[in-house]
Design an enzyme around this catalytic site. Structure first.
Site, short mmCIF file in Angstrom:
data_model
loop_
_atom_site.label_atom_id
_atom_site.label_comp_id
_atom_site.label_asym_id
_atom_site.label_seq_id
_atom_site.Cartn_x
_atom_site.Cartn_y
_atom_site.Cartn_z
N SER A 181 45.17 -18.21 33.50
CA SER A 181 44.28 -19.18 32.87
C SER A 181 44.62 -19.29 31.40
O SER A 181 45.17 -18.34 30.81
CB SER A 181 42.82 -18.73 33.03
N TYR A 195 36.22 -12.58 31.93
CA TYR A 195 37.28 -13.42 32.48
C TYR A 195 38.46 -13.49 31.52
O TYR A 195 39.61 -13.35 31.92
CB TYR A 195 36.73 -14.82 32.76
#
Length: 280
Positions: A154, A167
């Site tokens: 990501s 995250y």
């Protein structure tokens, strides 16, 4: 490590193990690979979801195998990988590993206001999971002389955000794992890649308030196209680096490969303040 353009070919079969394959991006990747003629192994926690995807992949003509496992459970991962290796033995074993399984925090908030146990759940799943699966798959790849490991990453792995702390931590650590695999095993035929899928419409993104007003999404087919290109060796020169679906295409990556290698770009590192920076 300096950039290398003389990487030898990788003797990897067109077989793939995909974690988190029962839904979302993992499902899209599995079906994209099946459509391209790969044998696919689907790993996830829910057998019913895996069975649905397996039926769809089989309808495309692909050999399929399913294995239930929680990727943070070392024994379950070992059993799943062993099952898949046995199923793919006549095909040459596992050629491509796609570490897709991952989670995000339940709340979109800052660290102090977050549940630290939920933050750790995200870090553990998104780092321990790929670590365990890669650790279980690598010996077979090394024994056969090569293989490819693709980590679904990501932009949060290299760019700080003001929410979803766990995250971001997890994806930064995953990027370091990708570079470590490249540094340790590229001369033994292993290629690794970080692939950010952009923002795909999934159950995960549907639960993220930041996407409530989003009108444009990354087609999962764009993600699968890059996975396929990596699995087929077209992006081997990018080993240890970062690509993003929805921004990068196979053609655009080919066009800038020389520039990327010359500057050693798209790799996780500390930026220097100048040529004399002693910390770099």
């Amino acid at each position: 490590m300096s950039a290398r353009t003389d990487l030898p070919p990788v003797p990897a079969p067109r077989t793939a193990l995909i974690t988190g394959a029962g839904r979302g991006i993992g499902r899209g990747i599995a079906l994209g690979l099946a459509r391209a003629g790969y044998a696919v192994a689907l790993v996830g926690r829910t057998q019913a979801h895996l069975d649905e995807v397996a039926a769809q992949a089989a309808a495309l003509g692909a050999m399929t195998v399913t294995a239930t496992a929680d990727v943070v459970d070392v024994a379950a991962v070992a059993r799943a990988v062993s099952l898949v290796e046995d199923a793919f033995a006549d095909l040459g074993g596992i050629g491509l590993l796609v570490n897709n399984a991952g989670v995000i925090e339940r709340a979109e908030t800052h660290l102090v206001d977050d549940d630290v146990e939920d933050v750790w759940r995200v870090v553990e799943t998104n780092v321990r999971g790929p670590l365990l699966v890669t650790h279980a798959v690598l010996p077979g790849m090394l024994a056969r002389g090569g293989g490819r490991v693709l980590d679904i990453n990501s932009g949060a792995g290299h760019r700080a955000t003001d929410t979803y702390t766990g995250y971001g931590i997890s994806k930064g650590a995953l990027a370091r794992l990708t570079t470590a695999i490249d540094a340790q095993y590229r001369d033994r035929g292993i290629r690794s890649l970080d692939l950010a899928p952009g923002v795909v419409a999934t159950d995960m993104t549907a639960g993220m308030p930041m996407h409530d007003e989003r009108a444009q999404w990354t087609p999962v087919e764009d993600v699968a196209e890059l996975v396929l290109a990596f699995g087929d060796g077209e992006l081997d020169a990018w080993s240890g680096r970062f690509v993003r679906a929805g921004a990068d295409t196979v053609d655009s990556l080919r066009a800038v490969t020389g520039q990327v290698l010359a500057t050693d770009a798209r790799r996780l590192r500390l930026s220097a303040y100048g040529p004399d920076d002693p910390a770099v």
